[in-house]
Scaffold this motif. Structure first.
Motif, PDB file in Angstrom:
ATOM      1  N   GLU A   1      -6.936 -15.985  -8.057  1.00  0.00           N
ATOM      2  CA  GLU A   1      -6.830 -17.095  -7.103  1.00  0.00           C
ATOM      3  C   GLU A   1      -7.510 -16.731  -5.786  1.00  0.00           C
ATOM      4  N   ARG A   2      -7.284 -15.511  -5.331  1.00  0.00           N
ATOM      5  CA  ARG A   2      -7.908 -15.056  -4.084  1.00  0.00           C
ATOM      6  C   ARG A   2      -9.429 -15.012  -4.232  1.00  0.00           C
TER       7      ARG A   2
ATOM      8  N   PHE B   1      -8.050   6.016 -14.065  1.00  0.00           N
ATOM      9  CA  PHE B   1      -8.456   6.033 -12.659  1.00  0.00           C
ATOM     10  C   PHE B   1      -7.555   5.208 -11.751  1.00  0.00           C
ATOM     11  N   TYR B   2      -6.914   4.195 -12.331  1.00  0.00           N
ATOM     12  CA  TYR B   2      -6.194   3.219 -11.522  1.00  0.00           C
ATOM     13  C   TYR B   2      -5.097   2.623 -12.385  1.00  0.00           C
ATOM     14  N   TRP B   3      -3.976   2.291 -11.800  1.00  0.00           N
ATOM     15  CA  TRP B   3      -2.897   1.688 -12.573  1.00  0.00           C
ATOM     16  C   TRP B   3      -3.350   0.335 -13.093  1.00  0.00           C
TER      17      TRP B   3
ATOM     18  N   GLU C   1     -13.414  -9.339   3.342  1.00  0.00           N
ATOM     19  CA  GLU C   1     -13.478  -7.979   3.866  1.00  0.00           C
ATOM     20  C   GLU C   1     -12.186  -7.213   3.607  1.00  0.00           C
ATOM     21  N   PHE C   2     -11.100  -7.924   3.344  1.00  0.00           N
ATOM     22  CA  PHE C   2      -9.801  -7.297   3.162  1.00  0.00           C
ATOM     23  C   PHE C   2      -9.277  -7.464   1.739  1.00  0.00           C
ATOM     24  N   LEU C   3     -10.166  -7.508   0.785  1.00  0.00           N
ATOM     25  CA  LEU C   3      -9.728  -7.621  -0.605  1.00  0.00           C
ATOM     26  C   LEU C   3      -9.042  -6.329  -1.035  1.00  0.00           C
ATOM     27  N   PRO C   4      -7.922  -6.436  -1.743  1.00  0.00           N
ATOM     28  CA  PRO C   4      -7.246  -5.238  -2.238  1.00  0.00           C
ATOM     29  C   PRO C   4      -8.013  -4.615  -3.401  1.00  0.00           C
ATOM     30  N   ALA C   5      -7.655  -3.406  -3.720  1.00  0.00           N
ATOM     31  CA  ALA C   5      -8.328  -2.676  -4.797  1.00  0.00           C
ATOM     32  C   ALA C   5      -8.259  -3.420  -6.123  1.00  0.00           C
ATOM     33  N   THR C   6      -7.153  -4.104  -6.373  1.00  0.00           N
ATOM     34  CA  THR C   6      -7.028  -4.838  -7.634  1.00  0.00           C
ATOM     35  C   THR C   6      -8.068  -5.942  -7.746  1.00  0.00           C
TER      36      THR C   6
ATOM     37  N   HIS D   1      -0.174 -10.270 -11.346  1.00  0.00           N
ATOM     38  CA  HIS D   1      -0.975  -9.722 -10.248  1.00  0.00           C
ATOM     39  C   HIS D   1      -2.447 -10.091 -10.434  1.00  0.00           C
ATOM     40  N   ILE D   2      -2.919 -10.038 -11.658  1.00  0.00           N
ATOM     41  CA  ILE D   2      -4.301 -10.418 -11.951  1.00  0.00           C
ATOM     42  C   ILE D   2      -4.515 -11.893 -11.618  1.00  0.00           C
TER      43      ILE D   2
END
Length: 84
Positions: free
Chosen positions: A60-61, A46-48, A10-15, A54-55
């Motif tokens: 991993e997440r 649209f997005y950096w 539920e708290f996944l970041p935009a990336t 980071h990927i």
């Protein structure tokens, strides 16, 4: 998916969502470097574009949440690949 995984999802970041979108839209297994190249071309307006490190962190997440699978390539030149 366990309840803790559901709460984490539920708290996944935009990336994380960007990585999922890139993986699902191409329907192929991609390495973190290949995801970076696709992000540079498709998300830049649209997005950096996230760094490969980071990927990898987001993969991993997503792996922990059960959204992707990791597979190892037979070639030593490329690392693990991710697939939905």
């Amino acid at each position: 998916m366990a309840e803790d995984d559901h709460e984490r999802a539920e708290f996944l970041p935009a990336t994380a969502y960007a990585v999922l979108g890139l993986l699902s839209s191409h329907q192929e297994e991609l390495s973190p470097a290949e995801i970076k190249v696709r992000a540079d071309w498709s998300l830049r307006s649209f997005y950096w574009s996230p760094a490969v490190s980071h990927i990898r962190r987001e993969l991993e997440r997503l792996l922990e949440c059960g959204y992707v699978e990791a597979r190892l390539r037979m070639s030593t030149s490329a690392g693990p690949r991710a697939a939905i």
